[in-house]
Scaffold this motif. Structure first.
Motif, PDB file in Angstrom:
ATOM      1  N   GLY A 139      -1.861   0.044   3.296  1.00 46.17           N
ATOM      2  CA  GLY A 139      -1.636  -1.391   3.394  1.00 46.17           C
ATOM      3  C   GLY A 139      -1.514  -2.065   2.040  1.00 46.17           C
ATOM      4  N   ALA A 140      -1.285  -3.374   2.046  1.00 46.35           N
ATOM      5  CA  ALA A 140      -1.138  -4.157   0.821  1.00 46.35           C
ATOM      6  C   ALA A 140      -2.408  -4.077  -0.018  1.00 46.35           C
ATOM      7  CB  ALA A 140      -0.827  -5.612   1.163  1.00 46.35           C
ATOM      8  N   GLY A 141      -2.221  -3.876  -1.330  1.00 48.51           N
ATOM      9  CA  GLY A 141      -3.353  -3.834  -2.238  1.00 48.51           C
ATOM     10  C   GLY A 141      -4.106  -2.521  -2.260  1.00 48.51           C
ATOM     11  N   ASP A 142      -3.620  -1.504  -1.549  1.00 48.69           N
ATOM     12  CA  ASP A 142      -4.318  -0.228  -1.461  1.00 48.69           C
ATOM     13  C   ASP A 142      -3.555   0.849  -2.234  1.00 48.69           C
ATOM     14  OD1 ASP A 142      -6.055  -1.624   0.172  1.00 48.69           O
ATOM     15  OD2 ASP A 142      -5.199  -0.872   2.037  1.00 48.69           O
ATOM     16  N   SER A 143      -3.773   2.084  -1.889  1.00 40.61           N
ATOM     17  CA  SER A 143      -3.099   3.244  -2.474  1.00 40.61           C
ATOM     18  C   SER A 143      -3.338   4.396  -1.509  1.00 40.61           C
ATOM     19  CB  SER A 143      -3.683   3.574  -3.855  1.00 40.61           C
ATOM     20  OG  SER A 143      -5.018   4.054  -3.718  1.00 40.61           O
ATOM     21  N   TRP A 144      -2.984   5.615  -1.918  1.00 42.89           N
ATOM     22  CA  TRP A 144      -3.235   6.743  -1.014  1.00 42.89           C
ATOM     23  C   TRP A 144      -4.738   6.909  -0.750  1.00 42.89           C
ATOM     24  CZ3 TRP A 144      -6.397  10.791  -2.121  1.00 42.89           C
ATOM     25  CH2 TRP A 144      -6.580  11.170  -3.454  1.00 42.89           C
ATOM     26  N   MET A 163     -14.251   1.350  -4.312  1.00 38.67           N
ATOM     27  CA  MET A 163     -13.025   2.026  -4.724  1.00 38.67           C
ATOM     28  C   MET A 163     -11.802   1.222  -4.310  1.00 38.67           C
ATOM     29  SD  MET A 163     -11.697   5.904  -3.871  1.00 38.67           S
ATOM     30  CE  MET A 163     -11.657   5.666  -2.092  1.00 38.67           C
ATOM     31  N   MET A 164     -11.800   0.688  -3.088  1.00 43.13           N
ATOM     32  CA  MET A 164     -10.642  -0.051  -2.608  1.00 43.13           C
ATOM     33  C   MET A 164     -10.523  -1.420  -3.277  1.00 43.13           C
ATOM     34  SD  MET A 164      -9.496   2.367  -0.974  1.00 43.13           S
ATOM     35  CE  MET A 164      -7.952   1.495  -0.795  1.00 43.13           C
ATOM     36  N   VAL A 165     -11.652  -2.015  -3.668  1.00 46.71           N
ATOM     37  CA  VAL A 165     -11.597  -3.242  -4.459  1.00 46.71           C
ATOM     38  C   VAL A 165     -10.923  -2.950  -5.797  1.00 46.71           C
ATOM     39  CG1 VAL A 165     -12.978  -4.963  -5.707  1.00 46.71           C
ATOM     40  CG2 VAL A 165     -13.577  -4.330  -3.353  1.00 46.71           C
ATOM     41  N   GLY A 166     -11.280  -1.831  -6.415  1.00 48.89           N
ATOM     42  CA  GLY A 166     -10.647  -1.425  -7.666  1.00 48.89           C
ATOM     43  C   GLY A 166      -9.153  -1.196  -7.513  1.00 48.89           C
TER      44      GLY A 166
END
Length: 310
Positions: free
Chosen positions: A73-78, A213-216
């Protein structure tokens, strides 16, 4: 006497270090498996597409096994799928892709429409000669997955849309409430924005290490990407495009999703042929974060029920 006193002191120290070692061993055993041995089977790689964009992606499993491709999703990564990847059997070949503008993928100044994202994924599938894949997309990734499925010419066998909606834009909708701050962002992205944005997607608690981690990852996304995402979401897509999706489709939706609601799922069911819905009670928008075990079980059951079986 001095010798025996030394031995007593040494025995006390030895006992202390033994207790410390045992305690450390218990801590190691209780540490989430994604932090230790399970990460060893995940490889982080990059690929340069023919359009010049370089994407970072994670891959795990049997290169010759049934393929699953995951879009965040938006703002995330794998890393959005970090709680799911260790649960998937090793006989699958799993790709988790970081979309352009996110994580360690390229961050172009523009090019953040759903068509741009979908073009990258179609090129990725082409260059890696991927066929008969199950494509999984969460939130932004679900809209990219919709576009890929609408345009696909043989890469996909199945589609899974997680925390998704019909993609049309309605002024004053929940999406507008979420995306309206995007246009005001400047670099560096404030921690408070990243924290509050990620927290807004969760209803059922997630582990602290994963949330931080997801905030980062959200902070890593530059302001230009957030601006482009806001404009893309506001543009919307024609509802008729959903009728172009022909592969079996599974909708996974949390009943406490604050962005997409039950009526959005009904629109998807009405317009995508061969679609089915599984609703998760007491679960928010990021259900693969909140319920990774159930998510993985439902994903694998869907793959098996829409053969050929692996």
């Amino acid at each position: 006497m001095e010798h025996s006193g030394f031995l007593r002191r040494w025995g006390t120290l030895s006992s202390f270090f033994l207790v410390l070692l045992l305690a450390w061993g218990r801590l190691y055993a209780q540490t989430p498996s994604t932090h230790w041995s399970d990460e060893d089977r995940i490889s982080s790689q990059v690929i340069k597409l023919r359009n010049g964009i370089t994407l970072n992606y994670a891959v795990q499993g049997d290169p010759n096994g049934p393929v699953i491709v995951m879009l965040h999703g938006a703002g995330d990564s794998w890393h959005s799928f970090a709680r799911v990847l260790p649960l998937l059997p090793a006989n699958y070949c799993v790709y988790a892709i970081t979309l352009r503008g996110h994580g360690l993928s390229d961050h172009p100044a523009r090019g953040y429409s759903r068509a741009d994202f979908a073009g990258d994924i179609l090129e990725f599938l082409d260059q890696l000669h991927i066929q008969h894949a199950t494509l999984v997309g969460h939130s932004l990734g679900s809209f990219v997955a919709q576009k890929v499925a609408e345009q696909d010419t043989g890469h996909l066998d199945r589609l899974v849309l997680v925390g998704s909606g019909p993609g049309t834009h309605k002024a004053g909708s929940s999406e507008d409430e979420v995306t309206s701050p995007f246009a005001k962002l400047t670099d560096p992205i404030p921690y408070t924005f990243a924290r509050d944005f990620q927290a807004s997607t969760i209803y059922h608690p997630v582990p602290a290490w994963f949330f931080e981690m997801m905030v980062g990852e959200a902070q890593r996304v530059p302001a230009a990407t957030w601006h482009g995402l806001g404009a893309s979401i506001s543009a919307g897509d024609p509802l008729e495009d959903l009728k172009k999706i022909k592969v079996p489709t599974l909708l996974l939706w949390g009943e406490k999703d604050s962005i997409f609601h039950r009526e959005d799922q009904e629109v998807l069911l009405k317009n995508i042929s061969h679609a089915s819905l599984k609703a998760y009670p007491e679960t928010g928008h990021a259900l693969h974060w909140e319920r990774p075990e159930r998510f993985t079980s439902d994903l694998l059951a869907f793959i098996h029920s829409n053969g050929p079986n692996p």
